[in-house]
Design a protein around this motif. Structure first.
Motif, PDB file in Angstrom:
ATOM      1  N   TYR A 115       0.852  -1.181   0.000  1.00 52.25           N
ATOM      2  CA  TYR A 115       0.000   0.000   0.000  1.00 52.25           C
ATOM      3  C   TYR A 115       0.895   1.240   0.000  1.00 52.25           C
ATOM      4  O   TYR A 115       2.016   1.210   0.478  1.00 52.25           O
ATOM      5  CB  TYR A 115      -0.863   0.060   1.274  1.00 52.25           C
ATOM      6  N   GLN A 127       0.521   5.359   1.412  1.00 54.91           N
ATOM      7  CA  GLN A 127      -0.290   6.226   2.258  1.00 54.91           C
ATOM      8  C   GLN A 127       0.129   7.668   2.027  1.00 54.91           C
ATOM      9  O   GLN A 127       1.279   8.026   2.266  1.00 54.91           O
ATOM     10  CB  GLN A 127      -0.133   5.854   3.743  1.00 54.91           C
ATOM     11  N   GLY A 134      -4.338  12.850   3.605  1.00 51.53           N
ATOM     12  CA  GLY A 134      -5.711  13.077   3.165  1.00 51.53           C
ATOM     13  C   GLY A 134      -6.319  11.946   2.362  1.00 51.53           C
ATOM     14  O   GLY A 134      -7.474  12.033   1.949  1.00 51.53           O
ATOM     15  N   MET A 135      -5.547  10.886   2.156  1.00 50.20           N
ATOM     16  CA  MET A 135      -6.058   9.746   1.389  1.00 50.20           C
ATOM     17  C   MET A 135      -5.913   8.488   2.220  1.00 50.20           C
ATOM     18  O   MET A 135      -4.973   8.360   3.007  1.00 50.20           O
ATOM     19  CB  MET A 135      -5.305   9.604   0.073  1.00 50.20           C
ATOM     20  N   GLY A 136      -6.802   7.569   2.021  1.00 48.19           N
ATOM     21  CA  GLY A 136      -6.671   6.303   2.726  1.00 48.19           C
ATOM     22  C   GLY A 136      -5.535   5.483   2.143  1.00 48.19           C
ATOM     23  O   GLY A 136      -4.991   5.808   1.080  1.00 48.19           O
ATOM     24  N   LEU A 137      -5.199   4.430   2.816  1.00 41.48           N
ATOM     25  CA  LEU A 137      -4.215   3.493   2.272  1.00 41.48           C
ATOM     26  C   LEU A 137      -4.732   2.955   0.936  1.00 41.48           C
ATOM     27  O   LEU A 137      -5.874   2.506   0.845  1.00 41.48           O
ATOM     28  CB  LEU A 137      -4.011   2.331   3.246  1.00 41.48           C
ATOM     29  N   PHE A 168       3.658   0.822   2.789  1.00 39.25           N
ATOM     30  CA  PHE A 168       3.451  -0.214   3.787  1.00 39.25           C
ATOM     31  C   PHE A 168       3.257  -1.562   3.114  1.00 39.25           C
ATOM     32  O   PHE A 168       2.525  -1.677   2.123  1.00 39.25           O
ATOM     33  CB  PHE A 168       2.236   0.090   4.653  1.00 39.25           C
ATOM     34  N   GLN A 197      -5.108  -8.257   8.130  1.00 37.06           N
ATOM     35  CA  GLN A 197      -3.778  -8.048   7.590  1.00 37.06           C
ATOM     36  C   GLN A 197      -2.901  -7.410   8.672  1.00 37.06           C
ATOM     37  O   GLN A 197      -3.354  -6.590   9.460  1.00 37.06           O
ATOM     38  CB  GLN A 197      -3.836  -7.145   6.358  1.00 37.06           C
ATOM     39  N   PHE A 200       0.654  -5.291   9.371  1.00 35.34           N
ATOM     40  CA  PHE A 200       1.460  -4.337   8.636  1.00 35.34           C
ATOM     41  C   PHE A 200       2.871  -4.203   9.203  1.00 35.34           C
ATOM     42  O   PHE A 200       3.092  -4.359  10.411  1.00 35.34           O
ATOM     43  CB  PHE A 200       0.799  -2.956   8.677  1.00 35.34           C
ATOM     44  N   ARG A 212       9.596   5.305   4.231  1.00 39.78           N
ATOM     45  CA  ARG A 212       9.295   6.688   3.870  1.00 39.78           C
ATOM     46  C   ARG A 212      10.200   7.091   2.718  1.00 39.78           C
ATOM     47  O   ARG A 212      11.413   7.166   2.880  1.00 39.78           O
ATOM     48  CB  ARG A 212       9.479   7.600   5.081  1.00 39.78           C
ATOM     49  N   TYR A 250      -8.172  -0.433  12.868  1.00 32.68           N
ATOM     50  CA  TYR A 250      -6.738  -0.396  13.133  1.00 32.68           C
ATOM     51  C   TYR A 250      -6.398   0.873  13.884  1.00 32.68           C
ATOM     52  O   TYR A 250      -7.062   1.898  13.741  1.00 32.68           O
ATOM     53  CB  TYR A 250      -5.930  -0.390  11.828  1.00 32.68           C
ATOM     54  N   GLY A 294       3.308   1.476  11.382  1.00 35.31           N
ATOM     55  CA  GLY A 294       2.290   0.886  10.547  1.00 35.31           C
ATOM     56  C   GLY A 294       1.002   0.666  11.323  1.00 35.31           C
ATOM     57  O   GLY A 294       0.995   0.679  12.560  1.00 35.31           O
ATOM     58  N   PRO A 295      -0.114   0.485  10.621  1.00 36.34           N
ATOM     59  CA  PRO A 295      -1.383   0.207  11.312  1.00 36.34           C
ATOM     60  C   PRO A 295      -1.297  -1.065  12.148  1.00 36.34           C
ATOM     61  O   PRO A 295      -0.730  -2.074  11.705  1.00 36.34           O
ATOM     62  CB  PRO A 295      -2.368   0.047  10.158  1.00 36.34           C
ATOM     63  N   LEU A 346      -8.834  -5.005   0.861  1.00 36.41           N
ATOM     64  CA  LEU A 346      -9.319  -4.031   1.826  1.00 36.41           C
ATOM     65  C   LEU A 346      -9.458  -2.654   1.193  1.00 36.41           C
ATOM     66  O   LEU A 346      -8.602  -2.236   0.418  1.00 36.41           O
ATOM     67  CB  LEU A 346      -8.358  -3.917   3.015  1.00 36.41           C
ATOM     68  N   PHE A 387      -9.777   1.208   2.608  1.00 36.82           N
ATOM     69  CA  PHE A 387      -9.571   1.966   3.838  1.00 36.82           C
ATOM     70  C   PHE A 387     -10.245   3.323   3.781  1.00 36.82           C
ATOM     71  O   PHE A 387     -10.339   3.955   2.725  1.00 36.82           O
ATOM     72  CB  PHE A 387      -8.072   2.186   4.083  1.00 36.82           C
ATOM     73  N   GLY A 388     -10.669   3.807   4.954  1.00 34.92           N
ATOM     74  CA  GLY A 388     -11.031   5.196   5.128  1.00 34.92           C
ATOM     75  C   GLY A 388      -9.789   6.019   5.395  1.00 34.92           C
ATOM     76  O   GLY A 388      -8.676   5.482   5.518  1.00 34.92           O
ATOM     77  N   THR A 389      -9.972   7.336   5.499  1.00 33.87           N
ATOM     78  CA  THR A 389      -8.837   8.228   5.698  1.00 33.87           C
ATOM     79  C   THR A 389      -8.456   8.401   7.167  1.00 33.87           C
ATOM     80  O   THR A 389      -7.451   9.032   7.471  1.00 33.87           O
ATOM     81  CB  THR A 389      -9.105   9.604   5.081  1.00 33.87           C
ATOM     82  N   GLY A 390      -9.259   7.855   8.063  1.00 33.47           N
ATOM     83  CA  GLY A 390      -8.887   7.840   9.468  1.00 33.47           C
ATOM     84  C   GLY A 390      -9.416   8.999  10.278  1.00 33.47           C
ATOM     85  O   GLY A 390      -9.807  10.047   9.751  1.00 33.47           O
TER      86      GLY A 390
END
Lengths: 114, 114
Positions: free
Chosen positions: A35, A37, A40-43, A90, A103, A105, A110, B36, B43-44, B102, B104-107
């Motif tokens: 993934y 990251q 402002g965006m999800g994974l 990730f 899952q 992680f 970075r 998560y 990581g998550p 999966l 994901f949302g942005t959290g």
């Protein structure tokens, strides 16, 4: 029990350079995934593998290659780095891609592309 | 297309001040909803899996609940060490032999102060 291990933790590249992000897991998991990251965006899923020798594309595969020669390792290759690939990457693994097992992680790589 | 929306984006609580985080989802058929926790630079970390509406899971000060359209993560009497970003993800039911990925949302970024 190390879980999912990613190397390197940090990397700076110049535009056009190539590199490989390493991912290894010691849980004998069949399913592995990459993934990215971004703020402002999800994974977002780049590539995934349901077992050794089998890989498939995720949501954002362009500019990335993967291979899965062993159960334990799932490297991600950037062929010609671009600034848009600056992100945190990730790797994750789970028991099976066909089950609802969670899952797990790694702690991420970075990556900055100048 | 599977979608996950988390709210609020950020939440600041005082120690002991209970609250809830929301995860709204759209999926053709839910195989599992995952929560998560992600600490800065890490990581998550897996918290819970919920499979069907009405299900609840608890861990220390956290309780996750699920309806057909959303999930809540309730935090009771939070402590500063609960400060983190909480991520929600859904896994959809797919056809036989198709790996289920999966989304994901942005959290929600939670800060708990003394």
């Amino acid at each position: 029990n190390a879980g999912v291990t990613q190397t390197p933790k940090f990397q700076v590249l110049k535009t056009g350079q190539s590199m490989t992000l390493q991912c290894a897991q010691d849980m004998n998991h069949e399913y592995m995934s990459w993934y990215r990251q971004d703020p402002g965006m999800g994974l977002r899923l780049i590539h995934y593998s349901v077992g050794a020798g089998i890989t498939d594309q995720g949501e954002v595969p362009n500019g990335y290659n993967v291979s899965r020669s062993t159960t334990e390792d799932f490297p991600l290759r950037l062929l010609s780095a671009a600034p848009s690939q600056t992100s945190v990457y990730f790797c994750a693994s789970s028991y099976s891609g066909y089950s609802n097992q969670p899952q797990h992680f790694g702690d991420g790589t970075r990556l900055s592309i100048l | 297309e599977d979608q996950v929306t988390q709210s609020p984006e950020a939440l600041r609580l005082q120690e002991g001040e209970s609250s809830s985080l929301n995860c709204s989802y759209t999926v053709s058929g839910l195989r599992g909803l995952f929560w998560y926790r992600q600490d800065p630079g890490k990581g998550p970390e897996f918290l819970f899996t919920l499979y069907s509406a009405g299900e609840e899971k608890e861990k220390e000060r956290l309780k996750a609940t699920l309806t057909k359209k959303e999930s809540f993560l309730h935090i009771t009497a939070p402590k500063p060490e609960d400060s983190a970003t909480y991520l929600c993800a859904v896994q959809a039911v797919r056809g036989t032999g198709t790996a289920s990925k999966l989304t994901f949302g942005t959290g929600t970024r939670l800060q708990v102060t003394l």
